[in-house]
Design a protein around this motif. Structure first.
Motif, mmCIF file in Angstrom:
data_model
loop_
_atom_site.group_PDB
_atom_site.id
_atom_site.type_symbol
_atom_site.label_atom_id
_atom_site.label_comp_id
_atom_site.label_asym_id
_atom_site.label_seq_id
_atom_site.Cartn_x
_atom_site.Cartn_y
_atom_site.Cartn_z
ATOM 1 N N GLY A 238 -53.421 15.495 16.991
ATOM 2 C CA GLY A 238 -54.437 14.432 17.101
ATOM 3 C C GLY A 238 -55.106 14.433 18.461
ATOM 4 N N SER A 239 -54.269 14.569 19.512
ATOM 5 C CA SER A 239 -54.827 14.520 20.870
ATOM 6 C C SER A 239 -54.955 15.919 21.462
ATOM 7 N N LYS A 240 -54.695 16.943 20.614
ATOM 8 C CA LYS A 240 -54.767 18.343 21.072
ATOM 9 C C LYS A 240 -53.931 18.517 22.341
ATOM 10 N N THR A 241 -52.701 17.987 22.306
ATOM 11 C CA THR A 241 -51.781 18.078 23.440
ATOM 12 C C THR A 241 -50.564 18.914 23.066
ATOM 13 N N VAL A 242 -50.165 19.804 23.963
ATOM 14 C CA VAL A 242 -48.958 20.599 23.759
ATOM 15 C C VAL A 242 -47.768 19.767 24.227
ATOM 16 N N THR A 243 -46.765 19.600 23.365
ATOM 17 C CA THR A 243 -45.626 18.726 23.707
ATOM 18 C C THR A 243 -44.288 19.466 23.695
ATOM 19 N N VAL A 244 -44.282 20.747 23.302
ATOM 20 C CA VAL A 244 -43.013 21.468 23.109
ATOM 21 C C VAL A 244 -42.196 21.551 24.395
ATOM 22 N N GLN B 269 -43.970 15.691 8.889
ATOM 23 C CA GLN B 269 -45.230 16.372 8.573
ATOM 24 C C GLN B 269 -45.699 17.240 9.742
ATOM 25 N N ARG B 270 -46.189 18.410 9.414
ATOM 26 C CA ARG B 270 -46.721 19.333 10.421
ATOM 27 C C ARG B 270 -48.256 19.253 10.393
ATOM 28 N N PRO B 271 -48.922 19.669 11.486
ATOM 29 C CA PRO B 271 -50.393 19.658 11.458
ATOM 30 C C PRO B 271 -50.917 20.759 10.550
ATOM 31 N N TRP B 272 -51.603 20.390 9.475
ATOM 32 C CA TRP B 272 -52.136 21.400 8.549
ATOM 33 C C TRP B 272 -53.509 21.841 9.039
ATOM 34 N N GLY C 230 -56.022 26.553 23.868
ATOM 35 C CA GLY C 230 -57.005 25.908 24.762
ATOM 36 C C GLY C 230 -56.784 24.406 24.812
ATOM 37 N N TRP C 231 -55.559 23.951 24.462
ATOM 38 C CA TRP C 231 -55.252 22.528 24.519
ATOM 39 C C TRP C 231 -54.567 22.190 25.843
ATOM 40 N N LYS C 232 -54.470 20.883 26.165
ATOM 41 C CA LYS C 232 -53.853 20.519 27.442
ATOM 42 C C LYS C 232 -52.347 20.366 27.295
#
Ligand SMILES: C[C@H]1O[C@H](O[C@H]2[C@H](O)[C@@H](O)[C@@H](O[C@H]3[C@H](O)[C@@H](O)[C@@H](O[C@H]4[C@H](O)[C@@H](O)[C@@H](O)O[C@@H]4CO)O[C@@H]3CO)O[C@@H]2CO)[C@H](O)[C@H](O)[C@@H]1N[C@H]1C[C@@H](CO)[C@H](O)[C@@H](O)[C@@H]1O
Length: 411
Positions: A206-212, A365-368, A409-411
């Motif tokens: 949703g926010s194009k953020t990497v959280t791993v 749910q995963r991002p489809w 290319g996400w933050k």
């Protein structure tokens, strides 16, 4: 039905323009199901299809899952020897649709009785408001355990948390000398229930953020490494599926995390499960920040460049029908994607279906999105480096996050 008929909202009724009896042609289907444990059942179902529609010739091709995605993309990009229908893994559909390789199926015979499909598998067939695949099977992951090994170690029930899993593994080791769990080390899918267990995720689409590589992600990597270093679990960074299945089936380990697609193999009986009643299935253990298992599965999709679209749509309608889904569930233990099939008494009474139906409804749910499938290759690189002792959990998490930020290319 005859052409021109419309459904109540005025749109052409699904398949209105196709009279099945008049369809002819060849349908080449690339199936990624397990060649030994599953493919024979699919081939039997295809024989039934051929008997019903003798004017349609099905050319069945079994393509191993691991290399299938690239094989499909290459064939679709050149059109050379491209299949008419594929078994599209849930993450492949958005990507293939974004590349315009798939035929939209809304309003066609292929998407027959569309309202009967479960919402979660349907979510993975949509791209930019259109439907590009028809759900075949849905799945998630669970804790499989050997009831006799637990009883022999004096343990009454399956572990509900990672801490309980470690304690149970220690007791199994002390009482029987065996290792508690087999943790698959060569497939990144096996990291997700640990990530969700810490309240983490790979990304926030949703926010194009990497959280791993946030604190929850680092904790998850540490948890997996600790399971192996503490002796609670054994693993290998190659031949993970074969090693996991033989270890669990032979009673070498008492637990594994796996999905319903493993039942066709486990139920074929390795000595530990000659008596199917010895197999226990429980929810994946909770971590310090939550509990969850990923949604996976596969759908039928039609190649946009197919020269046999009517025949392909008829084939998909048949394969995704409630009748065929019930057959696949009874023979393979895989989960239906149609609500009506779960209502059938001889399906509802299957223990694994009862368990997994509840589990898939709660699946994380995963991002489809087209990029969804690309998250696993960098993750498995760092996961195996960590398990091999080449990287710390912190490094593995951070390297994964940096690879995502570079690729997406996400933050
Ligand atoms: C790396 C891959 O990452 C992702 O895949 C995720 C996937 O998205 C997750 O859902 C999960 O899949 C579950 C699955 O849901 C679950 O059902 C089950 O499937 C059973 C069947 O049930 C059983 O019938 C039988 O078929 O056997 C199936 C398999 O057992 O288990 C699956 C998990 O195994 O996990 C996958 C990751 O493994 C990408 O999508 C790509 O696939 C990518 N591969 C390419 C990446 C290219 C670039 O490097 C490289 O060059 C190329 O060569 C590689 O091909």
């Amino acid at each position: 039905g005859s052409s021109g008929s419309t459904s109540n909202n005025g749109a052409p009724a699904a398949g209105a323009s196709v009279d099945p009896a008049k369809v002819s042609g060849t349908v080449t289907w690339w199936d990624t199901s397990d060649a030994k444990a599953e493919a024979p059942t699919y081939q039997k179902v295809i024989a039934d299809f051929q008997a019903k529609y003798p004017n349609v010739k099905v050319n069945y091709v079994n393509v191993p899952f691991d290399g299938a995605q690239n094989k499909i993309k290459n064939a679709f990009s050149t059109g050379t020897d491209a299949p008419d229908v594929i078994r599209s893994e849930v993450a492949w559909t958005p990507e293939l649709a974004s590349l315009h390789y798939l035929a939209p199926l809304d309003g066609t015979l292929a998407l027959d009785k569309a309202d009967d499909f479960l919402p979660n598998p349907v979510a993975a067939t949509k791209y930019e408001g259109k439907t590009y695949a028809v759900p075949q099977v849905t799945d998630t992951m669970a804790l499989f355990y050997n009831k006799k090994m637990f009883a022999d170690a004096g343990i009454a029930k399956a572990p509900a948390t990672i801490d309980e899993l470690k304690a149970d593994a220690a007791q199994i080791k002390a009482k029987t000398g065996k290792t508690g769990m087999y943790l698959r080390g060569d497939d990144a899918y096996w990291t997700l229930s640990f990530l969700y267990g810490e309240g983490g995720d790979l990304v926030d689409a949703g926010s194009k953020t990497v959280t791993v590589d946030n604190p929850a992600g680092v904790k998850a990597f540490k948890t997996m490494k600790d399971l192996v270093d503490s002796g609670a679990a054994k693993t290998s960074v190659t031949d993970g599926w074969a090693n996991m299945m033989s270890s669990f089936q032979s009673g070498d380990t008492a637990m594994m995390i796996n999905g319903p697609w493993a039942l066709a193999t486990v139920n074929k009986g390795g000595d530990a499960f000659a008596d199917k009643a010895n197999l226990g299935i429980a929810v994946v253990p909770a971590g310090s920040g939550g509990q969850g298992a990923p949604q996976g599965g596969h759908s039928y999709a039609v190649y946009a460049g197919s020269k046999n679209v009517p025949a392909s749509e008829l084939f998909v309608q048949y394969m995704a029908s409630a009748e065929v889904q019930a057959t696949l569930t009874k023979e393979l233990g895989v989960l239906p994607t149609r609500k009506s099939v779960y209502a059938q008494p001889d399906v509802a009474s299957i223990d694994s279906v009862k368990f997994f139906k509840d589990a898939v409804d709660k699946a994380h749910q995963r991002p489809w999105i087209p990029e969804g499938g690309t998250l696993f290759a960098p993750l498995v690189t760092e996961y195996t480096a960590m398990l091999s002792g080449k990287e710390t959990p912190e490094q593995a998490a951070k390297n994964t996050g940096d690879a995502y930020r570079k690729n997406l290319g996400w933050k």
